[in-house]
Every structure is written in C-alpha cells, then in structure tokens.
Design a protein around this motif. Structure first.
Motif, PDB file in Angstrom:
ATOM      1  N   VAL A   1      21.764  34.125 -37.514  1.00  0.00           N
ATOM      2  CA  VAL A   1      22.600  35.332 -37.503  1.00  0.00           C
ATOM      3  C   VAL A   1      21.880  36.473 -38.230  1.00  0.00           C
ATOM      4  O   VAL A   1      21.776  37.599 -37.716  1.00  0.00           O
ATOM      5  N   GLU A   2      21.371  36.190 -39.418  1.00  0.00           N
ATOM      6  CA  GLU A   2      20.622  37.200 -40.176  1.00  0.00           C
ATOM      7  C   GLU A   2      19.455  37.743 -39.351  1.00  0.00           C
ATOM      8  O   GLU A   2      19.201  38.951 -39.321  1.00  0.00           O
ATOM      9  N   SER A   3      18.751  36.833 -38.688  1.00  0.00           N
ATOM     10  CA  SER A   3      17.590  37.240 -37.896  1.00  0.00           C
ATOM     11  C   SER A   3      18.030  38.099 -36.721  1.00  0.00           C
ATOM     12  O   SER A   3      17.384  39.102 -36.394  1.00  0.00           O
ATOM     13  N   GLY A   4      19.143  37.722 -36.097  1.00  0.00           N
ATOM     14  CA  GLY A   4      19.672  38.505 -34.989  1.00  0.00           C
ATOM     15  C   GLY A   4      20.057  39.912 -35.421  1.00  0.00           C
ATOM     16  O   GLY A   4      19.809  40.888 -34.702  1.00  0.00           O
ATOM     17  N   ILE A   5      20.653  40.012 -36.605  1.00  0.00           N
ATOM     18  CA  ILE A   5      21.026  41.326 -37.139  1.00  0.00           C
ATOM     19  C   ILE A   5      19.777  42.174 -37.372  1.00  0.00           C
ATOM     20  O   ILE A   5      19.721  43.348 -37.008  1.00  0.00           O
ATOM     21  N   LYS A   6      18.751  41.571 -37.943  1.00  0.00           N
ATOM     22  CA  LYS A   6      17.508  42.315 -38.206  1.00  0.00           C
ATOM     23  C   LYS A   6      16.874  42.788 -36.901  1.00  0.00           C
ATOM     24  O   LYS A   6      16.439  43.935 -36.784  1.00  0.00           O
TER      25      LYS A   6
ATOM     26  N   ASN B   1      36.096  36.523 -37.766  1.00  0.00           N
ATOM     27  CA  ASN B   1      34.827  35.908 -37.369  1.00  0.00           C
ATOM     28  C   ASN B   1      34.380  34.864 -38.379  1.00  0.00           C
ATOM     29  O   ASN B   1      34.770  34.887 -39.548  1.00  0.00           O
ATOM     30  N   PHE B   2      33.533  33.969 -37.937  1.00  0.00           N
ATOM     31  CA  PHE B   2      32.737  33.156 -38.860  1.00  0.00           C
ATOM     32  C   PHE B   2      31.301  33.144 -38.364  1.00  0.00           C
ATOM     33  O   PHE B   2      31.016  32.642 -37.275  1.00  0.00           O
ATOM     34  N   HIS B   3      30.401  33.716 -39.172  1.00  0.00           N
ATOM     35  CA  HIS B   3      28.994  33.735 -38.787  1.00  0.00           C
ATOM     36  C   HIS B   3      28.086  33.139 -39.866  1.00  0.00           C
ATOM     37  O   HIS B   3      26.868  33.192 -39.734  1.00  0.00           O
ATOM     38  N   GLY B   4      28.668  32.608 -40.943  1.00  0.00           N
ATOM     39  CA  GLY B   4      27.828  32.015 -41.984  1.00  0.00           C
ATOM     40  C   GLY B   4      28.170  32.571 -43.352  1.00  0.00           C
ATOM     41  O   GLY B   4      29.184  33.247 -43.523  1.00  0.00           O
ATOM     42  N   ARG B   5      27.296  32.294 -44.327  1.00  0.00           N
ATOM     43  CA  ARG B   5      27.668  32.482 -45.739  1.00  0.00           C
ATOM     44  C   ARG B   5      26.741  33.374 -46.548  1.00  0.00           C
ATOM     45  O   ARG B   5      26.889  33.429 -47.774  1.00  0.00           O
ATOM     46  N   THR B   6      25.745  34.000 -45.935  1.00  0.00           N
ATOM     47  CA  THR B   6      24.838  34.831 -46.729  1.00  0.00           C
ATOM     48  C   THR B   6      25.551  36.107 -47.170  1.00  0.00           C
ATOM     49  O   THR B   6      26.621  36.454 -46.664  1.00  0.00           O
ATOM     50  N   THR B   7      24.932  36.842 -48.089  1.00  0.00           N
ATOM     51  CA  THR B   7      25.539  38.061 -48.614  1.00  0.00           C
ATOM     52  C   THR B   7      25.839  39.049 -47.487  1.00  0.00           C
ATOM     53  O   THR B   7      26.923  39.635 -47.439  1.00  0.00           O
ATOM     54  N   THR B   8      24.867  39.253 -46.595  1.00  0.00           N
ATOM     55  CA  THR B   8      25.095  40.201 -45.503  1.00  0.00           C
ATOM     56  C   THR B   8      26.197  39.701 -44.577  1.00  0.00           C
ATOM     57  O   THR B   8      27.057  40.481 -44.147  1.00  0.00           O
ATOM     58  N   ILE B   9      26.211  38.429 -44.279  1.00  0.00           N
ATOM     59  CA  ILE B   9      27.201  37.913 -43.317  1.00  0.00           C
ATOM     60  C   ILE B   9      28.615  37.969 -43.910  1.00  0.00           C
ATOM     61  O   ILE B   9      29.560  38.358 -43.215  1.00  0.00           O
ATOM     62  N   VAL B  10      28.780  37.621 -45.182  1.00  0.00           N
ATOM     63  CA  VAL B  10      30.131  37.716 -45.745  1.00  0.00           C
ATOM     64  C   VAL B  10      30.548  39.186 -45.922  1.00  0.00           C
ATOM     65  O   VAL B  10      31.729  39.471 -46.070  1.00  0.00           O
TER      66      VAL B  10
END
Ligand SMILES: *Cc1c(COP(=O)(O)O)cnc(C)c1O
Length: 403
Positions: free
Chosen positions: A116-121, A146-155
């Motif tokens: 998800v992070e990589s897709g955002i980048k 949504n649920f896309h994961g737990r990193t700072t950017t995703i939350v």
C-alpha cells in the motif's frame, strides 16, 4: 532452567506471553502447535477447523504440499541476494504474476502495508511526473471504513479511531469519501487527484460488498477524470471471491493492484504492486526499494502460488462452495444471525447482539472446535481455506447453530 516449550500447557504459554509480548492483539485462548490443510491442532492435541485462514493469507490451506515443496527446494539452493544482484527466480515470478492479473509490471515487496505504501508513492510520483500536479499537492481519495494496514501514513487515512489514536501527526494528502458512493467520489476528485484507492470488498469493515456497478463506475470515473484506480486486493484477491481478483466480478482492470497475504502461501510474507507499465515506469533506480522484497524464497513460493491459481481450481472451488456457504447462512437468518454478506468463500455475518459480542461468539465457536475472528461489534468473518471440503464447511455452518 525453564521447561522446553513443548512440555507447557496452553495456559502456561498464554501466561508466559503477557509480560514479554506487546499487547497489540487480544487472541482467542488457543495455542496452535501444528496445522495441515483446513485443520489446526493446539498444544494439547485438540483439533480446530480454521475458518479464518490467516485473514486470507492461507487461501490454499496450511502447508499446501506444492507450496511447502517449492519452499523446501528453494531453501536448499538460495534464499537471499538483496536486489543489489539479480537472482534466477525473480523474472518468472514477475512475468507470471503480471500475466495472471492482466497487468504489465511488478514491484515486489513483503507485507501488505508495504504494498500500500509503495502504491501511494508510485501514484504520487505519477501525479507529478505524468499528470503534472504541482509539487507536494497530490491527493489520494480513499473510502471511509477502509483497512489498508498499520503504518503511520496508512492510519492517517483510517476512520477507525482505535487504529489512529495516539499516532499523530498524520500524513496529509488524503480525502475520505463514503464507500459505495460514486457521487461523493466524483465530488472529491479534482486536478490534484493522483489516485482513488479502494478495497473492491471491504474485509475488515465486515465483508462489505459494494452495489453492482460501483467498481465499474470507479473505473469509468478515474479514467474520465485522469487519475489512477488502485485496487487493494490484499484480502479480496487470489481466489477468495470465486475469481482470481474481486474486480473481475465487474470486468474491471485497475491501473494498479495491491496484492499480499495469500501471495506468500502462508509461508513467507510476499506482497506486490502490479501495475500498467507506464505507471510503474515512474520508479527509477534508488527511488524505492526493499532489502527482502522479491527475495528468492519469496519468489519461489510466490511463483508456486501463481501456479496454483493458473489452474483455476481454487477460484472454482470458492465459487461453488460459496453457494453452499450462502445457502447455509440463509438458513440461519432469524436464528441467531441478523444478516450476512457473502461472495465466494468469504462472509461477514452479523450475529444478533443478544447472542453475544463478537469476542464471546469467537470463544463459543472455539469451544465447538471452530476458529473464527470477529471484525467489530457482533460481526464475525468467515474465510476458510479454499481447500475446505463441503463436509467441513457443513461442520462449520452446523457450529453456528449453537449460537
Ligand atoms: C491485511 C491487509 C492489509 C495489510 O497487510 P499486512 O500484511 O498486514 O501489512 C492491507 N490491505 C488489506 C485490504 C488487508 O486486508
């Protein structure tokens, strides 16, 4: 001297975790020691039917022989090179995964959140370099619940307060619209929009399935408005819904697909961004990376997973047995079950709150020898391995009658 772990009881092991393990989970009180296929066994030798399948990371069941064989063979040959060098397993993995999904290029990562992070980048870089969005102004439109994961950017773009509280400051650049609402999406997209990022079915939200036409509508809207459609199929993808991808139910091909969970065959973490060539082409050397992403063991297991899906057998099982699941649940509505949503071998079941909380229901089913997990409130999720037999599915449905 402490006794070896194998001589300890479940209760001992649960107690031993408490002072040394972060409390970010509240597992059901079962300590699994081994597993095969649809079944897990605890340290006391009790057997349970696994109706969660690692949140779809175990779509092919525990220790599928073809996947274990692929892992063993690779372990005996080569496990890690880093991407500083080429290795002999990566080209085939990328080629066959791209072919399976109808897209062109693969960016291998490890966990779902990393995909998800990589897709955002990638979407942001695409917005600046291809679409011409002014620097640092790119926005990404996401859906509520949504649920896309737990990193700072995703939350940062989660609407679940428990997932966010205490973790700010958050990453800007996200707009949240209601799920399954094309008008709201249309209103939120503008010239700064890099992408629309959604789950084709919202798993953590309780297996929420959008209306027919929503995904096709997102595809049409994103194409017309000149932004990317990113489908997070980390949980919905790879056979779960009766198709390889959930977007296929509407004949849709997104610009970017996020895969994880089952891609690692329940053996190793394997995730990937799979996208059109002109989208992933924005990444050049040094712009992104991962020490373990696409490692030989991951590529070998991932390729074996793709091989299983190429047969179509698991998608067909999910579709057929999905009918059995749907029929079984229909028979329970009004008898402990308020409502349910299901597609393929995946269901969100709203249990009558009078029966108990999701947690209590999980504990009761555990006592019946069935492992499930609540999502929130009194909603439980059923997502058995796609290898489950009709008899086993019948057993699981039978256990729901005790509620
Ligand atoms: C599980 C999940 C993720 C995150 O995956 P991790 O491997 O836990 O980081 C992202 N998106 C969806 C839809 C998921 O179900």
């Amino acid at each position: 001297m402490t006794a070896p772990a194998r001589t300890r009881t479940s209760a001992d092991l649960i107690r031993a975790e408490e002072p040394v393990l972060a409390h970010n989970y509240h597992p059901l009180p079962v300590v699994v020691a081994r597993a095969e296929g649809t079944w897990v066994e605890d340290v006391e030798g009790r057997r349970y039917l696994d109706m969660l399948a690692g949140y779809s990371a175990l779509n092919f069941g525990h220790r599928h022989p073809a996947l274990i064989e692929a892992a063993h063979q690779q372990l005996d040959r080569l496990t890690l090179t880093s991407r500083a060098f080429h290795h002999d397993r990566l080209a085939e993995f990328a080629q066959r995964l791209a072919a399976l999904t109808g897209l062109d290029m693969v960016l291998p990562m490890n966990t779902g959140a990393e995909a998800v992070e990589s897709g955002i980048k990638v979407a942001r870089k695409w917005a600046y370099e291809v679409k011409g969005v002014p620097a640092d102004r790119a926005t990404i439109v996401v859906a509520a619940e949504n649920f896309h994961g737990r990193t700072t950017t995703i939350v940062s773009f989660s609407t679940d307060e428990t997932a966010r509280a205490g973790f700010g400051p958050f990453t800007p650049g996200f707009r949240i619209v209601p799920y399954n609402d094309l008008a709201a999406l249309e209103a939120a997209v503008d010239e700064t929009t890099a992408a629309v990022l959604i789950e084709p079915i919202q798993g953590e939200a309780g297996v929420v399935i959008p209306d027919d036409g929503y995904l096709a509508g997102v595809r049409e809207l994103t194409r017309r408005r000149g932004c990317l459609f990113i489908a997070d199929e980390i949980q919905s993808g790879l056979g779960r819904t009766g198709r390889t991808l959930a977007v296929e139910h509407e004949g849709v091909v997104p610009d970017m697909l996020l895969l994880g969970k089952a891609l690692g065959g329940g053996i190793v973490p394997v995730s990937a961004v799979v996208a059109r060539r002109d989208v992933l082409a924005v990444l050049g050397p040094g712009s992104h990376g991962s020490t373990f992403g696409g490692n030989p063991l991951a590529a070998a297991v991932g390729t074996a997973v793709v091989s299983l899906l190429e047969t179509g057998e698991f998608q067909a099982r999910a579709a057929t047995l999905g009918g059995v699941l749907r029929d079984g649940l229909t028979g329970l509505v009004g008898r402990g079950v308020v409502a349910f949503r299901a597609r393929g071998l995946w269901a969100g079941v709203d249990v009558d709150p009078a029966v108990g909380t999701g947690r209590e229901i999980g504990e009761r089913l555990l006592a019946e020898g069935v492992l499930v997990k609540d999502t929130h409130g009194s909603t439980i999720r059923l997502a058995p391995p796609l290898t489950i037999t009709e008899d086993e599915l019948g057993t699981a449905l039978e256990s729901l009658r005790v509620l």
